[in-house]
Design an enzyme around this catalytic site. Structure first.
Site, short mmCIF file in Angstrom:
data_model
loop_
_atom_site.label_atom_id
_atom_site.label_comp_id
_atom_site.label_asym_id
_atom_site.label_seq_id
_atom_site.Cartn_x
_atom_site.Cartn_y
_atom_site.Cartn_z
NE ARG A 1 -3.68 -2.08 0.16
CZ ARG A 1 -3.44 -3.42 -0.43
NH1 ARG A 1 -2.32 -3.57 -0.99
NH2 ARG A 1 -4.62 -4.05 -0.08
CB SER B 1 -8.73 -1.40 3.97
OG SER B 1 -9.38 -2.40 3.26
CD GLU C 1 -6.28 0.98 2.27
OE1 GLU C 1 -5.96 -0.20 2.83
OE2 GLU C 1 -6.65 1.12 1.10
C1 LIG Z 1 -15.45 -0.25 -1.55
C2 LIG Z 1 -14.08 -0.04 -1.38
C3 LIG Z 1 -13.21 -1.07 -1.46
C4 LIG Z 1 -11.66 -0.79 -1.88
N1 LIG Z 1 -10.83 -2.11 -1.88
C5 LIG Z 1 -9.55 -1.80 -2.15
C6 LIG Z 1 -8.98 -2.83 -2.25
O1 LIG Z 1 -9.15 -4.17 -2.29
N2 LIG Z 1 -7.40 -2.73 -2.38
C7 LIG Z 1 -6.98 -1.55 -2.39
O2 LIG Z 1 -5.82 -1.30 -2.45
N3 LIG Z 1 -7.78 -0.34 -2.27
C8 LIG Z 1 -8.98 -0.55 -2.22
N4 LIG Z 1 -9.97 0.46 -2.01
C9 LIG Z 1 -9.21 1.78 -2.14
C10 LIG Z 1 -9.48 2.53 -3.48
O3 LIG Z 1 -10.24 1.89 -4.15
C11 LIG Z 1 -7.91 2.40 -4.24
O4 LIG Z 1 -7.24 3.16 -3.44
C12 LIG Z 1 -8.11 3.42 -5.72
O5 LIG Z 1 -6.92 3.09 -5.95
C13 LIG Z 1 -8.18 4.87 -5.25
O6 LIG Z 1 -8.55 5.31 -6.53
P1 LIG Z 1 -9.30 6.71 -6.93
O7 LIG Z 1 -9.30 6.90 -8.31
O8 LIG Z 1 -10.67 6.62 -6.34
O9 LIG Z 1 -8.44 7.36 -6.15
P2 LIG Z 1 -8.87 8.96 -5.23
O10 LIG Z 1 -9.65 8.54 -4.00
O11 LIG Z 1 -9.46 9.85 -6.16
O12 LIG Z 1 -7.32 9.67 -5.03
C14 LIG Z 1 -6.42 8.84 -4.03
C15 LIG Z 1 -5.21 9.60 -4.07
O13 LIG Z 1 -4.60 9.36 -5.26
C16 LIG Z 1 -4.29 10.66 -5.75
N5 LIG Z 1 -4.48 10.53 -7.48
C17 LIG Z 1 -5.50 10.00 -7.90
N6 LIG Z 1 -5.40 10.14 -9.40
C18 LIG Z 1 -4.03 10.63 -9.51
C19 LIG Z 1 -3.56 10.85 -10.53
N7 LIG Z 1 -4.06 10.86 -11.96
N8 LIG Z 1 -2.31 11.50 -10.59
C20 LIG Z 1 -1.85 11.75 -9.34
N9 LIG Z 1 -2.44 11.48 -8.00
C21 LIG Z 1 -3.79 11.08 -8.26
C22 LIG Z 1 -5.38 11.65 -5.14
O14 LIG Z 1 -4.81 12.70 -5.11
C23 LIG Z 1 -5.39 11.17 -3.65
O15 LIG Z 1 -3.94 11.29 -2.92
C24 LIG Z 1 -11.32 0.38 -1.74
C25 LIG Z 1 -12.17 1.27 -1.65
C26 LIG Z 1 -13.39 1.15 -1.59
C27 LIG Z 1 -14.36 2.20 -1.56
#
Ligand SMILES: Cc1cc2nc3c(=O)[nH]c(=O)nc-3n(C[C@H](O)[C@H](O)[C@H](O)COP(=O)(O)OP(=O)(O)OC[C@H]3O[C@@H](n4cnc5c(N)ncnc54)[C@H](O)[C@@H]3O)c2cc1C
Length: 353
Positions: A165, A247, A343
């Site tokens: 992570r 998480s 996380e």
């Molecule tokens: C129901 C649920 C289940 C999940 N299960 C998992 C799992 O099994 N495993 C896991 O690892 N995670 C899990 N997650 C967490 C999440 O889905 C991941 O971390 C995912 O990669 C976040 O993507 P996002 O586009 O929503 O990021 P955001 O929430 O939009 O951003 C997260 C971070 O990344 C940065 N960011 C986003 N896009 C960019 C970009 N293009 N360039 C630079 N920085 C950027 C943002 O500024 C922020 O700091 C889960 C979340 C939920 C709600």
């Protein structure tokens, strides 16, 4: 031309459904618009928050800067040989749709990461992982734009410093780059990772007469994806109905001596020994056994099926979510002597709220 919107409501753009505003918001659909947005922010000396699906952030208050919603799209096959295929996806692609697209193209290796919410561009930030696979196993390189200079940069997988992570984007490269695309090396043939008990169980239950499915029919990556989706739908709340960020805490890693002490006191503690001799503990188990599962604190609830997930059914403020997280962290520290780490990323940073 990019459209900059002031005082923009972010509640629908974060999966915890926290009500908060961005000082400015812009959706970017091309590298040119990313550069235009960076100039807009630089001229006003605003910090920039690149936003994907908003599934790994906690908005502790209004964001005093520019939220740049990454809407870059496109998936292309960039190279191939007899055994592998290199696929590049733009950062704004939806992660789960991308995984499904790869399966349809016969490109395998991401099936265990099915149904993780969010965007392709965010996947490397925390090296998303599930059911024994991490995205680092498949990323070969990524393209980004330097927020300060506007120049394009390429990161090899090695320079991303991936760990559990974790990546360079949470350390020295934090807040420095807009990731624009990610390239993955995928397999033409299935190389399945089936070590997770819940996944194995789900695949066996699907077998006729409860026999070992592997002995009857070869398992396909599509079946693995379907099993992962089914297990996740059973265990995790869908943010559309029950706002959450997955998480809420990382699984803490302790040394062998501390683990031995803990196992003496808690014989059934769930733990995963690591190659370097340390031991990863299941944060969900620690929280559950400390009595938090199902606990409600106003708008915020510890999910009844999975104590690692904090939900926000009342769609209340980020401060409430963080207050409950704080209570859980303290109780776990007191009970086990183990420090939990969040996380999701908190915005604005603590101290600047
Ligand atoms: C129901 C649920 C289940 C999940 N299960 C998992 C799992 O099994 N495993 C896991 O690892 N995670 C899990 N997650 C967490 C999440 O889905 C991941 O971390 C995912 O990669 C976040 O993507 P996002 O586009 O929503 O990021 P955001 O929430 O939009 O951003 C997260 C971070 O990344 C940065 N960011 C986003 N896009 C960019 C970009 N293009 N360039 C630079 N920085 C950027 C943002 O500024 C922020 O700091 C889960 C979340 C939920 C709600």
């Amino acid at each position: 031309m990019a459209l900059f919107l002031p005082e923009f409501d972010l509640q629908r753009l974060n999966t915890l459904a926290i009500p908060a505003r961005a000082q400015f918001y812009v959706a970017v659909t091309s590298s040119e618009e990313v550069l235009e947005a960076l100039s807009f922010a630089a001229e006003r000396q605003l910090p920039v928050l690149p936003l994907g699906g908003g599934s790994n952030i906690v908005l502790a208050g209004d964001y005093p800067g520019l939220v740049m919603h990454i809407k870059l799209h496109g998936i292309e096959l960039v190279d191939e040989d007899e055994t592998s295929v290199w696929v590049r996806a733009a950062a704004g692609e939806n992660w789960h749709k991308f995984v499904q697209h790869c399966l349809v193209m016969g490109c395998y290796g991401l099936e265990n990461l099915s149904l993780i919410p969010g965007s392709v561009g965010a996947a490397p930030i925390q090296n998303i992982g599930a059911y024994g696979v991490e995205v680092k196993d498949r990323v070969t390189e990524l393209s980004a734009i330097d927020i300060r200079s506007g120049l394009p940069v390429t990161f090899t997988a090695e320079s991303c410093n991936f760990a559990y992570r974790d990546s360079v984007f949470k350390h020295s490269a934090q807040d420095r780059y807009i990731i624009t695309s990610v390239t993955f090396k995928l397999d033409r043939a299935a190389n399945l990772v089936l070590e997770y008990p819940s996944l194995r169980q789900r695949l066996q239950l699907a077998a006729p007469k409860n026999s070992d499915i592997a002995d009857v029919t070869p398992i396909t990556p599509e079946q693995v994806a379907a099993a992962v989706i089914a297990v996740r739908q059973e265990k995790l709340p869908n943010p559309v109905d029950t706002p959450n960020a997955g998480s809420f805490f990382k699984n803490p890693i302790v040394d062998a001596a501390q683990f031995a002490r803990l196992r003496k006191r808690f014989a059934d503690i769930i733990a995963y020994p690591q190659a370097d001799g340390t031991v990863k503990l299941a944060a969900g188990w620690l929280i559950d056994r400390a009595g938090w599962r199902g606990y409600r604190d106003g708008d915020v609830v510890v999910h009844a099926e999975q104590a690692l997930v904090i939900t926000n059914p009342g769609r209340g403020a980020g401060a409430n979510v963080l207050a409950l997280a704080d209570k859980i962290t303290q109780s776990v520290q007191e009970r086990y002597g183990v420090r939990l780490e969040l996380e999701p990323r908190v915005y604005p940073e603590m101290g600047s709220v």
